[in-house]
Scaffold this motif. Structure first.
Motif, short mmCIF file in Angstrom:
data_model
loop_
_atom_site.label_atom_id
_atom_site.label_comp_id
_atom_site.label_asym_id
_atom_site.label_seq_id
_atom_site.Cartn_x
_atom_site.Cartn_y
_atom_site.Cartn_z
N ARG A 1 0.77 -1.11 -0.03
CA ARG A 1 0.06 -0.07 -0.10
C ARG A 1 0.85 1.25 0.10
N ALA A 2 2.19 1.12 0.50
CA ALA A 2 2.87 2.56 0.62
C ALA A 2 3.19 2.97 -0.88
N GLU A 3 3.31 2.02 -1.80
CA GLU A 3 3.57 2.74 -3.12
C GLU A 3 2.48 3.65 -3.68
N GLY A 4 1.12 3.57 -3.05
CA GLY A 4 0.00 4.57 -3.50
C GLY A 4 0.44 5.97 -2.98
N PHE A 5 1.30 6.06 -2.04
CA PHE A 5 1.68 7.35 -1.54
C PHE A 5 3.03 8.09 -2.14
N GLY A 6 3.58 7.10 -2.79
CA GLY A 6 4.86 7.44 -3.55
C GLY A 6 6.25 7.12 -2.54
N VAL A 7 5.75 5.84 -1.68
CA VAL A 7 6.82 5.60 -0.56
C VAL A 7 7.33 4.27 -0.78
N PRO A 8 8.46 4.00 -0.88
CA PRO A 8 8.91 2.47 -1.11
C PRO A 8 8.51 1.81 0.22
N GLY A 9 8.10 0.60 -0.05
CA GLY A 9 7.64 -0.40 1.09
C GLY A 9 8.52 -1.73 0.98
N ILE A 10 9.17 -2.30 2.35
CA ILE A 10 9.95 -3.11 2.26
C ILE A 10 9.35 -4.29 3.21
N PHE A 11 9.37 -5.47 2.77
CA PHE A 11 8.51 -6.52 3.42
C PHE A 11 9.88 -7.61 4.11
N VAL A 12 9.64 -7.52 5.31
CA VAL A 12 10.90 -8.53 5.98
C VAL A 12 10.30 -9.34 7.10
N ASP A 13 11.06 -10.41 7.28
CA ASP A 13 10.64 -11.46 8.48
C ASP A 13 11.01 -10.67 9.85
N GLY A 14 10.15 -10.50 10.43
CA GLY A 14 10.05 -9.73 11.80
C GLY A 14 10.51 -10.57 12.86
N ASN A 15 10.66 -11.88 12.55
CA ASN A 15 11.11 -12.87 13.60
C ASN A 15 12.45 -13.05 13.34
N ASP A 16 13.11 -12.53 12.42
CA ASP A 16 14.48 -12.52 11.99
C ASP A 16 15.12 -11.12 12.45
N VAL A 17 15.83 -11.30 13.42
CA VAL A 17 16.83 -10.07 14.15
C VAL A 17 17.71 -9.43 13.29
N LEU A 18 18.38 -10.45 12.27
CA LEU A 18 19.44 -9.90 11.39
C LEU A 18 18.70 -9.17 10.25
N ALA A 19 17.72 -9.63 9.87
CA ALA A 19 17.19 -9.30 8.65
C ALA A 19 16.39 -7.92 8.96
N THR A 20 15.86 -7.70 10.17
CA THR A 20 15.35 -6.67 10.85
C THR A 20 16.17 -5.51 10.88
N TYR A 21 17.51 -5.77 11.27
CA TYR A 21 18.24 -4.84 11.61
C TYR A 21 18.85 -4.47 10.10
N ALA A 22 19.18 -5.25 9.35
CA ALA A 22 19.68 -4.87 7.84
C ALA A 22 18.47 -3.90 7.10
N VAL A 23 17.36 -4.36 7.24
CA VAL A 23 16.42 -3.56 6.52
C VAL A 23 16.34 -2.11 7.21
N THR A 24 16.09 -2.22 8.44
CA THR A 24 15.84 -0.79 9.22
C THR A 24 17.04 -0.13 8.78
N ARG A 25 18.26 -0.42 9.14
CA ARG A 25 19.28 0.25 8.94
C ARG A 25 19.38 0.96 7.56
N GLY A 26 19.17 -0.02 6.53
CA GLY A 26 18.96 0.55 5.17
C GLY A 26 17.84 1.81 4.90
N ALA A 27 16.78 1.44 5.62
CA ALA A 27 15.65 2.64 5.36
C ALA A 27 16.07 3.79 6.24
N LEU A 28 16.75 3.71 7.42
CA LEU A 28 17.11 4.97 8.10
C LEU A 28 18.34 5.61 7.38
#
Length: 389
Positions: free
Chosen positions: A231-258
């Motif tokens: 749904r984020a795309e409709g606002f012109g915002v990129p959306g990223i879908f991450v495994d929230g039970n994976d601490v490494l993936a969550t770290y990597a994705v959030t770091r990239g977004a920040l």
């Protein structure tokens, strides 16, 4: 939901997958079995000590949260919103933050608070009812809990607009803002308005959606046709879908977004797909809308167990390390419990203080009436038929 409406038991389903190869890939760096997985766009390379530190964060967060539930059941807290099952989403994203970044939490972000080094007593005092959870939010860069669903998204959007207008973006040392919310918040007008403003003004804001499958008793299927990251795309915002039970993936994705936000590239929406193992709060009866089979399905994806398996397999930690962390977690719990039990009840007059710079006459009159009524409760009754002993 009213007592006469009982939602049907939810059929256990596997995680959703993007509808086409043109959509974002589900980001996962650790499989549920604890095996390392490669991803073309996201990776992580930490020191051994940092890898072990993430496990410490996960375990201590889990144990402190469990103490919140225990304290409520013992009558020491009025309410507790458990984060059991969501530890990786909170620890991974919390550790991805830099000191200059600002956090707008919802009301379940104990793990983020821990990672930011903020005294957790403020959260427990709030739910004990002895204060309103106030802190020096400017110094902490961690705002107060927002009980009103999605209200914090607008607060974060406004603050992030100010950061952009102040020119505090565009460099590696720039400031990024992150706002935490659940899947239920995406159905609120505040959330959608915040996305409009953040997108239009290219604000350095990361919307971090902890999709824990339920907005109290309402499943995702009853909330939206498309998941939040799409749904984020409709606002012109990129959306990223991450495994929230994976601490490494969550770290990597959030770091990239920040990093993207700090660099002046605008907002992002991270959907951390996770699961709330406990009821919505201690006042909720989750057995009315989900069954044991569903819980078993998600227990197999436990974020702490998964990460522990990987650390052991890689030789990064052994049983003595795990035992030491368990001991430390127990010490943290005992210290916190003692502090909670030592919290004193406020004077009734305090609810009127520090609200206005100059107290209006009407509020002053209410304060005086409340103080008088409180004092009357302490006086022994002398009326007819009283039994004063």
């Amino acid at each position: 939901m009213g007592d006469t409406q009982r939602p049907a038991k939810k059929t256990v389903k596997s995680r959703p997958k993007p509808a086409s190869t043109n959509e974002p890939q589900f980001v996962q760096l650790l499989s549920p079995e604890g095996r390392r997985v490669k991803h073309p766009d996201y990776d992580i390379d930490l020191s051994d000590e940092e890898y072990r530190g993430l496990y410490r964060d996960l375990v201590i967060t889990r144990e402190l949260d469990a103490q919140g539930t225990a304290l409520q059941r013992q009558g020491q807290l009025g309410l507790w919103p458990s984060l059991l099952g969501q530890e990786a989403a909170q620890v991974g994203s919390g550790r991805a933050l830099r000191p200059q970044d600002t956090v707008f939490p919802a009301y379940r972000e104990l793990g983020v608070q821990w990672c930011r080094g903020i005294d957790l007593i403020s959260s427990f005092a709030l739910f004990r009812g002895v204060d309103l959870g106030g802190r020096d939010t400017v110094a902490d860069r961690f705002n107060m809990y927002a009980i009103v669903i999605a209200s914090q998204t607008l607060h974060a959007a406004g603050y992030a607009m100010g950061v952009a207008m102040d020119g505090a973006v565009g460099t590696e040392d720039g400031e990024a803002v992150i706002v935490y919310h659940g899947d239920g918040a995406t159905s609120e007008g505040d959330f959608n308005e915040a996305l409009v403003w953040a997108g239009v003004f290219n604000s350095p804001l990361v919307f971090f959606c902890q999709n824990n499958q339920y907005a109290i008793s309402e499943t995702n299927a009853r909330q939206f046709r498309l998941p939040p990251y799409r749904r984020a795309e409709g606002f012109g915002v990129p959306g990223i879908f991450v495994d929230g039970n994976d601490v490494l993936a969550t770290y990597a994705v959030t770091r990239g977004a920040l990093d993207r936000a700090r660099g002046g590239e605008g907002p992002s929406l991270v959907e951390a797909y996770t699961y709330r193992m406990q009821p919505h709060t201690t006042s909720d009866d989750a057995t009315r809308y989900r069954d044991e089979a569903e819980l078993d399905f998600w227990r197999a994806k436990d974020p702490v167990v998964r990460y522990r398996k990987w650390l052991a397999a890689e030789g990064l930690a052994d049983e003595s390390y795990f035992a030491a962390i368990d001991t430390e977690a127990g010490e943290q719990v005992r210290a916190l419990r003692a502090r909670v039990m030592a919290l004193t009840d406020p004077e009734v007059s305090e609810m009127f203080d520090n609200v206005y710079a100059q107290m209006p006459a009407g509020i002053a009159a209410q304060r005086a009436e409340a103080v008088e009524f409180q004092a009357s409760l302490a006086e022994p009754s002398t009326g007819a038929g009283s039994d004063v002993r």
